[in-house]
Design a protein around this motif. Structure first.
Motif, PDB file in Angstrom:
ATOM      1  N   PHE A 113       0.845  -1.193   0.000  1.00 45.78           N
ATOM      2  CA  PHE A 113       0.000   0.000   0.000  1.00 45.78           C
ATOM      3  C   PHE A 113       0.881   1.244   0.000  1.00 45.78           C
ATOM      4  O   PHE A 113       1.338   1.703   1.049  1.00 45.78           O
ATOM      5  N   SER A 114       1.109   1.758  -1.189  1.00 47.40           N
ATOM      6  CA  SER A 114       1.956   2.938  -1.309  1.00 47.40           C
ATOM      7  C   SER A 114       1.314   4.104  -0.572  1.00 47.40           C
ATOM      8  O   SER A 114       0.118   4.338  -0.673  1.00 47.40           O
ATOM      9  N   GLY A 115       2.112   4.798   0.194  1.00 46.74           N
ATOM     10  CA  GLY A 115       1.626   5.949   0.939  1.00 46.74           C
ATOM     11  C   GLY A 115       1.426   5.668   2.409  1.00 46.74           C
ATOM     12  O   GLY A 115       1.549   6.583   3.238  1.00 46.74           O
ATOM     13  N   PHE A 116       1.126   4.424   2.757  1.00 47.10           N
ATOM     14  CA  PHE A 116       0.918   4.142   4.175  1.00 47.10           C
ATOM     15  C   PHE A 116       2.243   4.213   4.933  1.00 47.10           C
ATOM     16  O   PHE A 116       3.214   3.538   4.598  1.00 47.10           O
ATOM     17  N   GLY A 117       2.285   5.051   5.950  1.00 53.28           N
ATOM     18  CA  GLY A 117       3.477   5.189   6.768  1.00 53.28           C
ATOM     19  C   GLY A 117       4.643   5.827   6.062  1.00 53.28           C
ATOM     20  O   GLY A 117       5.763   5.836   6.584  1.00 53.28           O
ATOM     21  N   THR A 118       4.403   6.359   4.859  1.00 47.70           N
ATOM     22  CA  THR A 118       5.481   6.976   4.080  1.00 47.70           C
ATOM     23  C   THR A 118       5.098   8.359   3.580  1.00 47.70           C
ATOM     24  O   THR A 118       5.809   8.946   2.763  1.00 47.70           O
ATOM     25  N   THR A 119       3.971   8.874   4.047  1.00 45.68           N
ATOM     26  CA  THR A 119       3.468  10.178   3.604  1.00 45.68           C
ATOM     27  C   THR A 119       3.804  11.252   4.636  1.00 45.68           C
ATOM     28  O   THR A 119       3.564  11.075   5.825  1.00 45.68           O
ATOM     29  N   GLY A 120       4.341  12.367   4.151  1.00 45.63           N
ATOM     30  CA  GLY A 120       4.618  13.489   5.039  1.00 45.63           C
ATOM     31  C   GLY A 120       5.981  13.408   5.709  1.00 45.63           C
ATOM     32  O   GLY A 120       6.841  12.602   5.332  1.00 45.63           O
ATOM     33  N   ASP A 121       6.168  14.244   6.738  1.00 41.07           N
ATOM     34  CA  ASP A 121       7.446  14.242   7.454  1.00 41.07           C
ATOM     35  C   ASP A 121       7.495  13.063   8.421  1.00 41.07           C
ATOM     36  O   ASP A 121       6.548  12.270   8.540  1.00 41.07           O
ATOM     37  N   ASP A 122       8.614  12.934   9.129  1.00 40.73           N
ATOM     38  CA  ASP A 122       8.797  11.777  10.008  1.00 40.73           C
ATOM     39  C   ASP A 122       7.719  11.698  11.081  1.00 40.73           C
ATOM     40  O   ASP A 122       7.231  10.595  11.406  1.00 40.73           O
ATOM     41  N   ALA A 123       7.322  12.831  11.633  1.00 42.10           N
ATOM     42  CA  ALA A 123       6.301  12.832  12.675  1.00 42.10           C
ATOM     43  C   ALA A 123       4.964  12.333  12.130  1.00 42.10           C
ATOM     44  O   ALA A 123       4.254  11.567  12.795  1.00 42.10           O
ATOM     45  N   THR A 124       4.635  12.773  10.927  1.00 41.42           N
ATOM     46  CA  THR A 124       3.379  12.340  10.302  1.00 41.42           C
ATOM     47  C   THR A 124       3.389  10.839  10.033  1.00 41.42           C
ATOM     48  O   THR A 124       2.391  10.140  10.267  1.00 41.42           O
TER      49      THR A 124
END
Length: 342
Positions: free
Chosen positions: A60-71
């Motif tokens: 699932f592209s995007g899961f846990g890889t979207t935004g900055d590290d905090a996000t």
């Protein structure tokens, strides 16, 4: 055996690259977060593995890889928190606290029926039952069908895969997490800040934050009615996981006051009692998926399992009330686009 070992090694190594979920949550941290999932008293002992979790997230592209590290960290914490609440075996005085007992259960216990409804697009397979299974307790043929299509598995013919294949089990939960259904956004878009509340959302008190993911999952039962122990339980898991990941919680954690999406949802038959915010899209027929009387959260019967430490304790699935929140099935439109990549 050798091929399986190589697959495990490849999965773990591929997860260590920059930006992957595996680079944020290690195997040891996963075990710390879901500390008692493999306890002898848990029916799910040995099922929910780190390898399966990472393999599923890689689809699932995007899961846990979207935004900055905090996000990224907040999304992982939020997903594991919500699914931990759905599968928890914790109770108030449990060893290490109630929020160390997520992922204890796999399947709905003593389902009252087969959760099969007439649907031309997602017809039930003969003799198969579509009761709650997996981290998000996916239920009904019209959810197993599109979830299976999205992840490349025929779950209409083989619904038990959700309870016997851990990677598939995680994938069904991630499919739910990543897939929006109008007027509701996806949990992914909410927790990563990609969702902008409309004027109607703001008027209903629905603002960006973890609380909206609860509203999406079970708002019809838990949101807009003041303090609720189930909502507090979800927040408890979320705070624990955020603390372990070293990230702040963000704003708007609860949904005590915001109204559920039910109030703005279309296609709900007004002549029938509903207990959840989910409803069929018009393409699914006239009956709302949550019009079933068992959706009011009182049919999900769990046995009490014995647990022994230095003294005799009870492993209680009904930790926050007379029945768990996932006593009603997940409803999701089967018309959503495929989210998984293969």
């Amino acid at each position: 055996m050798k091929a399986l070992l190589l697959l495990v090694i490849f999965t773990l190594l591929s997860s260590l690259g920059d930006g992957s979920v595996g680079s944020i949550i290690s195997s040891s941290l996963f075990d710390q977060m879901l500390k008692h999932r493999n306890d002898a008293a848990c029916p799910g002992k040995g099922f929910y593995t780190y390898t399966a979790f990472i393999a599923a997230t890689n689809s699932f592209s995007g899961f846990g890889t979207t935004g900055d590290d905090a996000t990224k960290k907040r999304e992982i914490a939020a997903f594991l928190a919500q699914t931990s609440h759905e599968t928890t075996g914790g109770w108030p005085t449990a060893p290490d606290g109630p929020y160390a007992w997520g992922y204890c259960f796999i399947s709905e216990r003593n389902p009252p029926k087969d959760y099969c409804v007439a649907n031309s697009q997602w017809p039930c397979a003969a003799g198969k039952k579509y009761y709650g299974r997996g981290p998000i307790q996916i239920s009904y043929n019209y959810n197993y069908g599109p979830a299976g299509k999205a992840i490349g598995s025929d779950l209409l013919k083989n619904p038990d895969l959700v309870a016997t294949d851990a990677t598939i089990s995680f994938k069904t939960a991630l499919w739910f997490w990543m897939t929006p259904q109008s007027p509701m956004p996806s949990c992914h878009d909410v927790i990563t800040g990609r969702w902008t509340p409309s004027n109607a959302d703001r008027a209903a008190g629905r603002l960006t934050g973890y609380g909206v993911t609860t509203n999406i999952i079970n708002g019809g039962l838990e949101c807009g009615n003041g303090s609720d122990a189930r909502v507090a339980d979800r927040i408890g898991f979320y705070k624990r996981y955020c603390d372990l990941l070293g990230v702040s919680y963000g704003d708007n954690l609860d949904c005590y006051n915001p109204r559920p999406f039910t109030s703005t949802a279309a296609h709900v038959d007004p002549g029938r009692q509903t207990s959840s915010q989910y409803s069929h899209s018009g393409k699914l027929g006239k009956t709302p998926c949550d019009a079933d009387p068992c959706r009011n959260g009182r049919h999900f019967k769990h046995s009490t399992l014995s647990y022994s430490t230095q003294s005799k304790l009870k492993l209680r699935r009904d930790r926050v009330g007379k029945s768990p929140s996932r006593s009603r099935p997940i409803c999701r439109s089967p018309t959503t686009e495929k989210q998984a990549t293969h």
